[in-house]
Motif scaffolding. Sequence first.
Motif, PDB file in Angstrom:
ATOM      1  N   GLY A 187       0.768  -1.241   0.028  1.00 18.72           N
ATOM      2  CA  GLY A 187      -0.072  -0.189  -0.098  1.00 18.72           C
ATOM      3  C   GLY A 187       0.988   1.422   0.052  1.00 18.72           C
TER       4      GLY A 187
ATOM      5  N   THR B 276      -4.178   1.401  -4.966  1.00 18.79           N
ATOM      6  CA  THR B 276      -4.647   0.113  -4.784  1.00 18.79           C
ATOM      7  C   THR B 276      -4.652  -0.691  -6.032  1.00 18.79           C
TER       8      THR B 276
ATOM      9  N   PHE C 125      -5.123   0.592   2.172  1.00 17.86           N
ATOM     10  CA  PHE C 125      -5.248   1.949   1.963  1.00 17.86           C
ATOM     11  C   PHE C 125      -5.835   2.731   3.179  1.00 17.86           C
TER      12      PHE C 125
END
Length: 201
Positions: free
Chosen positions: A21, A104, A93
């Motif tokens: 992420g 993402t 996220f």
Amino acid sequence: MASGKGKGQASLALHKVIMVGSGGVGKSALTLQFMYDEFVEDYEPTKADSYRKKVVLDGEEVQIDILDTAGQEDYAAIRDNYFRSGEGFLLVFSITEHESFTATAEFREQILRVKEEDLVPLLVVGNKSDLEERRQVSLEEASSRAQEWGVPYVETSAKTRANVDKVFFDLMREVRKKKMSESKDKNGPSGKKKKKRCCIL
């Protein structure tokens, strides 16, 4: 406590999980909360840290190996190597930062490209659910993207520990399921007849 168990450890199933992420979404906070039951607010940006822990997954003792990767772009090349070694991915996220949600898709592309397969054990994780008042990504938006990808979506809070164990355990179950179906394909008749291959050992 762990004395005398050194030898047994090698035989435990090991599930390799990678945290993926953007920077600052709380990957390290989630990892540390899961590993040590503590919330670390100020954390130096990660280059890559690896953690290993013994857990009981559905009554079976297993080991989880967590690689916490850097969100920063500088490490993109190194990231490919990490992705190759991973068996399951937590795609994290922050619900307070729409940009991290947009990112993402790119991370997922990269994972699928490196793994060269379409079905990779993966969970989409919306972290910082305790900051509801600062939410920029709606539950509907995130859920529908995960649905589109055919993967689960879970919201977590590293701060309150909400769903932290859940995402790691759910992912390990996905990894285990994939390993089991792969070994079944290798070892047994799965309805379809496979060509027999000779294997000289």
